[in-house]
Design a protein around this motif. Structure first.
Motif, short mmCIF file in Angstrom:
data_model
loop_
_atom_site.label_atom_id
_atom_site.label_comp_id
_atom_site.label_asym_id
_atom_site.label_seq_id
_atom_site.Cartn_x
_atom_site.Cartn_y
_atom_site.Cartn_z
N VAL A 160 0.70 -1.34 -0.01
CA VAL A 160 -0.02 0.03 -0.09
C VAL A 160 0.72 0.98 0.19
O VAL A 160 1.94 1.19 0.36
CB VAL A 160 -0.87 -0.05 1.17
CG1 VAL A 160 -2.15 -1.33 1.27
CG2 VAL A 160 -0.13 -0.21 2.64
N ASP B 261 -1.61 1.81 -2.86
CA ASP B 261 -1.89 1.70 -4.36
C ASP B 261 -1.98 3.23 -5.13
O ASP B 261 -2.92 3.91 -4.60
CB ASP B 261 -3.08 0.72 -5.03
CG ASP B 261 -3.19 0.57 -6.36
OD1 ASP B 261 -2.91 1.36 -7.19
OD2 ASP B 261 -3.36 -0.79 -6.79
N ARG C 4 1.68 -10.47 -4.48
CA ARG C 4 0.11 -9.87 -4.41
C ARG C 4 -0.74 -11.13 -4.72
O ARG C 4 -0.25 -12.05 -5.52
CB ARG C 4 -0.47 -8.88 -5.16
CG ARG C 4 -0.36 -9.13 -6.72
CD ARG C 4 -0.65 -7.88 -7.59
NE ARG C 4 -2.02 -7.62 -7.34
CZ ARG C 4 -3.24 -8.08 -7.97
NH1 ARG C 4 -2.93 -8.79 -9.17
NH2 ARG C 4 -4.42 -7.75 -7.71
N ALA D 86 -4.07 -4.08 -3.45
CA ALA D 86 -2.80 -3.75 -4.02
C ALA D 86 -3.07 -4.49 -5.55
O ALA D 86 -2.74 -5.62 -5.72
CB ALA D 86 -1.59 -4.51 -3.40
N SER E 154 1.72 -2.76 -8.31
CA SER E 154 2.67 -3.94 -7.73
C SER E 154 3.99 -4.12 -8.70
O SER E 154 5.11 -4.13 -8.30
CB SER E 154 2.13 -5.29 -7.57
OG SER E 154 0.84 -5.18 -6.32
N HIS F 87 -6.07 -9.87 -0.60
CA HIS F 87 -5.13 -9.18 0.00
C HIS F 87 -4.31 -9.91 0.80
O HIS F 87 -3.52 -9.75 1.21
CB HIS F 87 -5.83 -7.89 0.72
CG HIS F 87 -5.00 -6.88 1.29
ND1 HIS F 87 -3.84 -6.26 0.19
CD2 HIS F 87 -4.83 -6.27 2.36
CE1 HIS F 87 -3.05 -5.36 1.02
NE2 HIS F 87 -3.82 -5.51 2.34
#
Length: 269
Positions: free
Chosen positions: A145, A147, A215, A222, A227, A247
């Motif tokens: 995090v 995103d 992920r 995310a 990512s 997640h």
């Protein structure tokens, strides 16, 4: 020392941690040396250090802890203000948490190590690595995090809600929600703006060791583009997705997550 266990993971022993006037907790399973003790064979094998995210604790990392501990020394942390540890008297920055982790591990005689952070724990892991570059050999960033699509509290909250509603198991949601209650709303909302304001991609650019960005393939928190971008920020970045996971992939698919981490550790980036 205390014991804590569940049906799916080995019992963990725990000890208090203190650094920079802050207090937390470290946990480990049988087969991993207690903090401050050398391995019986005298080796300095890198240890895995598992770091939780905002509001939660080591508990949602327990299954992954068990998988990794079967192969190498593994420690989980409960950071100051979370999981019933004493709440700091002020708002802490991500850098404060990173400095706490680095100093507490040094005082415990643990190193070298591989930092494994989840969600906001990714931010903590980055700062700990920047504080202790001689000890942090690699970074594993799970569900990082914040995103770029979720830079407001509302968008971030919606992504977390959809994840819990559509992607997580009942046991995962129970662990997270019950830990939120232990954390308490006051500390959670003290830390939240710190998480939201942390420039993850900019700080990660200062890392010079191999980095794995991992992920769940169905993670709405995310995203895949975000990512992949993080994996490209560093010279030695790798990106991996875990099928059929959201997640909290490390709880639902601990063996797959552990296999990805161990492959990264053994083969490099």
């Amino acid at each position: 020392m205390a014991k804590a266990g569940d049906r799916t993971s080995p019992p963990l022993q725990s000890a208090d941690l203190e650094a920079h006037g802050l207090k937390g907790r470290i946990l480990w399973a049988d087969g991993t040396p207690a903090p401050g003790l050398e391995r019986a064979d005298g080796s300095r094998e890198p240890a895995y250090i598992l770091i939780h995210g905002i509001g939660v604790s080591h508990r949602y990392l327990r299954r992954l802890h068990g998988e990794l501990a079967a192969t190498a020394p593994t420690y989980s942390l409960d950071l100051p203000g979370f999981a019933g540890t004493p709440r700091p008297g002020r708002q802490l920055s991500v850098e404060d948490y990173g400095a706490f982790i680095a100093q507490a591990l040094k005082a415990s005689g643990i190193g070298p190590y591989i930092l494994v952070g989840h969600s906001m724990g990714v931010q903590f892991a980055i700062e700990a690595a920047l504080c202790a570059p001689d000890h942090a050999l690699r970074l594993v960033l799970m569900g990082p995090v914040v995103d770029s699509r979720h830079r407001s509290v509302g968008r971030q909250g919606l992504a977390l809600f959809l994840d819990s509603l559509l992607r997580e198991s009942a046991s995962s949601n129970w662990l997270v929600v019950s830990d939120y209650f232990r954390c308490g709303p006051r500390w959670y909302f003290t830390v939240l703006p710190v998480m939201m304001g942390y420039p993850t991609e900019l700080r990660l650019a200062g890392i010079n060791v191999p980095v794995l960005v991992l992920r769940g393939k169905q993670d709405p928190v995310a995203g895949a583009d975000w990512s992949r971008l993080l994996a490209q920020v560093v010279p030695q970045g790798r990106f991996v997705e875990i099928d059929r996971a959201g997640h909290v992939a490390q709880h639902l698919r601990p063996r797959q997550v552990a296999a990805a981490i161990m492959s990264f550790t053994e083969a490099g980036a």
